[in-house]
Design a protein around this motif. Structure first.
Motif, PDB file in Angstrom:
ATOM      1  N   ILE A  83     -70.807 -30.848 -12.519  1.00 29.53           N
ATOM      2  CA  ILE A  83     -71.761 -29.868 -13.054  1.00 29.53           C
ATOM      3  C   ILE A  83     -71.034 -28.595 -13.481  1.00 29.53           C
ATOM      4  CG2 ILE A  83     -73.744 -28.398 -12.483  1.00 29.53           C
ATOM      5  CD1 ILE A  83     -74.694 -30.637 -10.602  1.00 29.53           C
ATOM      6  N   VAL A  84     -70.056 -28.147 -12.671  1.00 23.71           N
ATOM      7  CA  VAL A  84     -69.264 -26.972 -13.034  1.00 23.71           C
ATOM      8  C   VAL A  84     -68.568 -27.185 -14.375  1.00 23.71           C
ATOM      9  CG1 VAL A  84     -67.231 -25.589 -12.428  1.00 23.71           C
ATOM     10  CG2 VAL A  84     -68.901 -26.178 -10.669  1.00 23.71           C
ATOM     11  N   VAL A  85     -67.935 -28.347 -14.525  1.00 23.54           N
ATOM     12  CA  VAL A  85     -67.218 -28.660 -15.761  1.00 23.54           C
ATOM     13  C   VAL A  85     -68.186 -28.730 -16.937  1.00 23.54           C
ATOM     14  CG1 VAL A  85     -65.877 -30.459 -16.923  1.00 23.54           C
ATOM     15  CG2 VAL A  85     -65.347 -29.846 -14.557  1.00 23.54           C
ATOM     16  N   ALA A  86     -69.346 -29.347 -16.717  1.00 24.82           N
ATOM     17  CA  ALA A  86     -70.332 -29.481 -17.792  1.00 24.82           C
ATOM     18  C   ALA A  86     -70.933 -28.131 -18.183  1.00 24.82           C
ATOM     19  CB  ALA A  86     -71.439 -30.444 -17.356  1.00 24.82           C
ATOM     20  N   LEU A  87     -71.109 -27.241 -17.207  1.00 24.66           N
ATOM     21  CA  LEU A  87     -71.644 -25.908 -17.500  1.00 24.66           C
ATOM     22  C   LEU A  87     -70.802 -25.198 -18.548  1.00 24.66           C
ATOM     23  CD1 LEU A  87     -72.664 -24.437 -14.006  1.00 24.66           C
ATOM     24  CD2 LEU A  87     -74.164 -24.786 -15.975  1.00 24.66           C
ATOM     25  N   TYR A  88     -69.471 -25.326 -18.413  1.00 23.74           N
ATOM     26  CA  TYR A  88     -68.588 -24.637 -19.347  1.00 23.74           C
ATOM     27  C   TYR A  88     -68.388 -25.410 -20.652  1.00 23.74           C
ATOM     28  CZ  TYR A  88     -67.618 -20.792 -16.256  1.00 23.74           C
ATOM     29  OH  TYR A  88     -67.757 -19.655 -15.482  1.00 23.74           O
ATOM     30  N   ILE A  89     -69.046 -26.550 -20.771  1.00 25.57           N
ATOM     31  CA  ILE A  89     -69.173 -27.190 -22.081  1.00 25.57           C
ATOM     32  C   ILE A  89     -70.415 -26.651 -22.776  1.00 25.57           C
ATOM     33  CG2 ILE A  89     -69.687 -29.365 -23.254  1.00 25.57           C
ATOM     34  CD1 ILE A  89     -67.855 -30.780 -21.310  1.00 25.57           C
ATOM     35  N   VAL A  90     -71.495 -26.524 -22.016  1.00 26.93           N
ATOM     36  CA  VAL A  90     -72.749 -26.004 -22.578  1.00 26.93           C
ATOM     37  C   VAL A  90     -72.600 -24.538 -22.967  1.00 26.93           C
ATOM     38  CG1 VAL A  90     -75.178 -25.555 -22.097  1.00 26.93           C
ATOM     39  CG2 VAL A  90     -74.126 -27.660 -21.264  1.00 26.93           C
ATOM     40  N   VAL A  91     -72.057 -23.733 -22.046  1.00 29.85           N
ATOM     41  CA  VAL A  91     -71.801 -22.310 -22.316  1.00 29.85           C
ATOM     42  C   VAL A  91     -70.298 -22.157 -22.497  1.00 29.85           C
ATOM     43  CG1 VAL A  91     -71.993 -19.954 -21.458  1.00 29.85           C
ATOM     44  CG2 VAL A  91     -73.799 -21.616 -20.951  1.00 29.85           C
ATOM     45  N   LYS A  92     -69.851 -22.108 -23.723  1.00 28.86           N
ATOM     46  CA  LYS A  92     -68.417 -22.101 -24.004  1.00 28.86           C
ATOM     47  C   LYS A  92     -67.764 -20.828 -23.466  1.00 28.86           C
ATOM     48  CE  LYS A  92     -69.173 -22.620 -28.381  1.00 28.86           C
ATOM     49  NZ  LYS A  92     -69.017 -22.796 -29.852  1.00 28.86           N
ATOM     50  N   PRO A  93     -66.637 -20.949 -22.787  1.00 26.60           N
ATOM     51  CA  PRO A  93     -65.942 -19.764 -22.271  1.00 26.60           C
ATOM     52  C   PRO A  93     -65.110 -19.086 -23.361  1.00 26.60           C
ATOM     53  CG  PRO A  93     -64.732 -21.735 -21.674  1.00 26.60           C
ATOM     54  CD  PRO A  93     -65.975 -22.198 -22.384  1.00 26.60           C
ATOM     55  N   TYR A  94     -65.510 -19.260 -24.603  1.00 30.33           N
ATOM     56  CA  TYR A  94     -64.826 -18.665 -25.742  1.00 30.33           C
ATOM     57  C   TYR A  94     -65.916 -18.034 -26.615  1.00 30.33           C
ATOM     58  CZ  TYR A  94     -62.030 -22.587 -24.020  1.00 30.33           C
ATOM     59  OH  TYR A  94     -61.391 -23.492 -23.210  1.00 30.33           O
ATOM     60  N   GLY A  95     -65.758 -18.051 -27.893  1.00 32.76           N
ATOM     61  CA  GLY A  95     -66.815 -17.614 -28.790  1.00 32.76           C
ATOM     62  C   GLY A  95     -66.805 -16.112 -29.036  1.00 32.76           C
ATOM     63  N   ASP A  96     -67.952 -15.592 -29.517  1.00 34.07           N
ATOM     64  CA  ASP A  96     -68.044 -14.209 -29.997  1.00 34.07           C
ATOM     65  C   ASP A  96     -67.673 -13.189 -28.930  1.00 34.07           C
ATOM     66  OD1 ASP A  96     -68.861 -15.244 -32.373  1.00 34.07           O
ATOM     67  OD2 ASP A  96     -71.003 -14.894 -32.043  1.00 34.07           O
ATOM     68  N   LEU A  97     -68.162 -13.380 -27.720  1.00 27.81           N
ATOM     69  CA  LEU A  97     -67.917 -12.397 -26.666  1.00 27.81           C
ATOM     70  C   LEU A  97     -66.427 -12.280 -26.378  1.00 27.81           C
ATOM     71  CD1 LEU A  97     -69.465 -10.523 -24.682  1.00 27.81           C
ATOM     72  CD2 LEU A  97     -69.208 -12.320 -22.990  1.00 27.81           C
ATOM     73  N   PHE A  98     -65.743 -13.407 -26.302  1.00 31.45           N
ATOM     74  CA  PHE A  98     -64.331 -13.381 -25.968  1.00 31.45           C
ATOM     75  C   PHE A  98     -63.467 -13.041 -27.183  1.00 31.45           C
ATOM     76  CE2 PHE A  98     -66.409 -15.618 -22.600  1.00 31.45           C
ATOM     77  CZ  PHE A  98     -65.841 -15.035 -21.484  1.00 31.45           C
ATOM     78  N   ASP A  99     -64.014 -13.212 -28.391  1.00 27.96           N
ATOM     79  CA  ASP A  99     -63.341 -12.687 -29.574  1.00 27.96           C
ATOM     80  C   ASP A  99     -63.297 -11.164 -29.507  1.00 27.96           C
ATOM     81  OD1 ASP A  99     -62.917 -15.196 -30.594  1.00 27.96           O
ATOM     82  OD2 ASP A  99     -64.646 -15.156 -31.954  1.00 27.96           O
ATOM     83  N   GLU A 100     -64.376 -10.567 -29.030  1.00 31.52           N
ATOM     84  CA  GLU A 100     -64.421  -9.108 -28.873  1.00 31.52           C
ATOM     85  C   GLU A 100     -63.422  -8.648 -27.819  1.00 31.52           C
ATOM     86  OE1 GLU A 100     -65.580  -5.037 -29.054  1.00 31.52           O
ATOM     87  OE2 GLU A 100     -65.563  -6.734 -30.437  1.00 31.52           O
ATOM     88  N   TRP A 101     -63.303  -9.414 -26.727  1.00 32.29           N
ATOM     89  CA  TRP A 101     -62.295  -9.070 -25.703  1.00 32.29           C
ATOM     90  C   TRP A 101     -60.905  -9.097 -26.320  1.00 32.29           C
ATOM     91  CZ3 TRP A 101     -58.409 -12.550 -24.257  1.00 32.29           C
ATOM     92  CH2 TRP A 101     -57.542 -12.070 -23.279  1.00 32.29           C
ATOM     93  N   LYS A 102     -60.601 -10.136 -27.089  1.00 32.78           N
ATOM     94  CA  LYS A 102     -59.278 -10.254 -27.694  1.00 32.78           C
ATOM     95  C   LYS A 102     -59.041  -9.124 -28.693  1.00 32.78           C
ATOM     96  CE  LYS A 102     -56.163 -13.649 -29.808  1.00 32.78           C
ATOM     97  NZ  LYS A 102     -55.594 -12.705 -30.782  1.00 32.78           N
ATOM     98  N   ARG A 103     -60.064  -8.777 -29.471  1.00 33.44           N
ATOM     99  CA  ARG A 103     -59.917  -7.695 -30.448  1.00 33.44           C
ATOM    100  C   ARG A 103     -59.589  -6.383 -29.751  1.00 33.44           C
ATOM    101  NH1 ARG A 103     -62.114  -3.489 -32.317  1.00 33.44           N
ATOM    102  NH2 ARG A 103     -63.859  -3.574 -30.853  1.00 33.44           N
ATOM    103  N   ARG A 104     -60.307  -6.090 -28.664  1.00 39.34           N
ATOM    104  CA  ARG A 104     -60.071  -4.840 -27.939  1.00 39.34           C
ATOM    105  C   ARG A 104     -58.708  -4.851 -27.271  1.00 39.34           C
ATOM    106  NH1 ARG A 104     -63.917  -2.503 -23.950  1.00 39.34           N
ATOM    107  NH2 ARG A 104     -62.832  -0.633 -24.626  1.00 39.34           N
ATOM    108  N   LYS A 105     -58.321  -6.004 -26.729  1.00 39.88           N
ATOM    109  CA  LYS A 105     -57.022  -6.115 -26.079  1.00 39.88           C
ATOM    110  C   LYS A 105     -55.896  -5.907 -27.093  1.00 39.88           C
ATOM    111  CE  LYS A 105     -54.180  -9.382 -23.431  1.00 39.88           C
ATOM    112  NZ  LYS A 105     -53.118  -9.535 -24.439  1.00 39.88           N
TER     113      LYS A 105
END
Length: 282
Positions: free
Chosen positions: A250-272
């Motif tokens: 279930i833990v593994v599947a959760l992070y398929i449904v809610v990707k640990p990447y995408g727009d939010l983490f693009d913003e983290w990378k941009r700020r970094k």
């Protein structure tokens, strides 16, 4: 199936790797599930370049190979190689999941321009919790090695060492959940972060769910290893699949449904990239 010999004259002083013959269908199902999930996560890893999730993916591979080991144990019951494979890899995989999950909170905070709500500075948050995770990993792996020695005395010592490693894991999990909850509460009550609260909601709740499931699994493992080798939890294979395999899937599947990447983490990378480590020193 032949009867399992647990007598003192069985060649190992009464010790046996299992008190049952591992189920091939059950193990096969989870080999397939974890393999499919690993393929999806690996594809996304290279597509989105979310390298911080590499430990998580290694954990999925550990799970898949671990259940292959259980299939091997079914056909070669006394093989220490298959027993060590399944014991160590299934035991250690959640510690690798945790390492990546620990890295998400500082990224969420920076991406939401809300790192000031963290109890620990973002630059130290990951270091602190991943260090605890490494300590837990090392303790569990050394304990698993002792248990795989095939001797009653080393098996008992191994159970104690693994239990200690699991307690370390639980301690850091609880601390992480407390810090994440404080961050979430501060973010939710900040009138100037209404938009950020909405953007981060699914990532934060996914993090809570994953941590909660791993925590339940770790508590199950503690109870399992506190009991004797012939205790009911170690003697009944069904408990492993309910409180470990299923929860980790279930833990593994959760992070398929809610990707640990995408727009939010693009913003983290941009700020970094824009501000370097100065972003995390506020």
């Amino acid at each position: 199936m032949p009867e399992i010999d647990t007598s003192p004259d069985n060649g190992r002083g009464g010790w046996v790797p299992y008190l049952y013959y591992p189920s091939v269908p059950a193990a096969g199902i989870f080999v397939a599930l974890f393999t499919i999930c690993a393929a999806v996560h690996i594809f996304r890893l290279f597509k989105y370049k979310g390298w911080y999730f590499i430990p998580f993916i290694i954990g999925i591979i550990f799970e898949a190979i671990g259940y292959v080991g259980r299939i091997g144990s079914h056909y070669n019951f006394n093989s220490l190689g298959f027993f060590i494979m399944q014991s160590l890899l299934i035991l250690l995989a959640p510690a690798l999941f945790a390492a990546s999950i620990y890295m998400t909170l500082s990224r969420i905070a920076i991406a939401l321009h809300a790192e000031q709500f963290l109890v620990i500075r973002a630059r130290w948050l990951t270091t602190f919790f991943v260090t605890g995770d490494v300590l837990s990993f090392l303790a569990q792996s050394s304990g698993g090695g002792l248990m795989a020695g095939g001797k009653p005395d080393s098996a008992k010592l191994g159970q104690k060492v693994i239990t200690g490693g699991l307690f370390i894991q639980i301690f850091f999990f609880c601390g992480f959940i407390i810090i994440a909850t404080i961050f979430h509460r501060r973010l939710s009550t900040s009138p100037s972060h209404a938009i950020e609260k909405v953007k981060g909601r699914k990532y934060i709740w996914t993090m809570y769910a994953a941590n909660g499931l791993i925590l339940i699994r770790s508590m199950f493992r503690v109870i399992e290893y506190i009991m004797p080798h012939d205790g009911p939890l170690l003697a009944n294979e069904a408990y492993l699949y309910v409180f470990d395999a299923t929860l980790m899937f279930i833990v593994v599947a959760l992070y398929i449904v809610v990707k640990p990447y995408g727009d939010l983490f693009d913003e983290w990378k941009r700020r970094k990239d824009a501000g370097g480590l100065e972003l995390t020193r506020r």
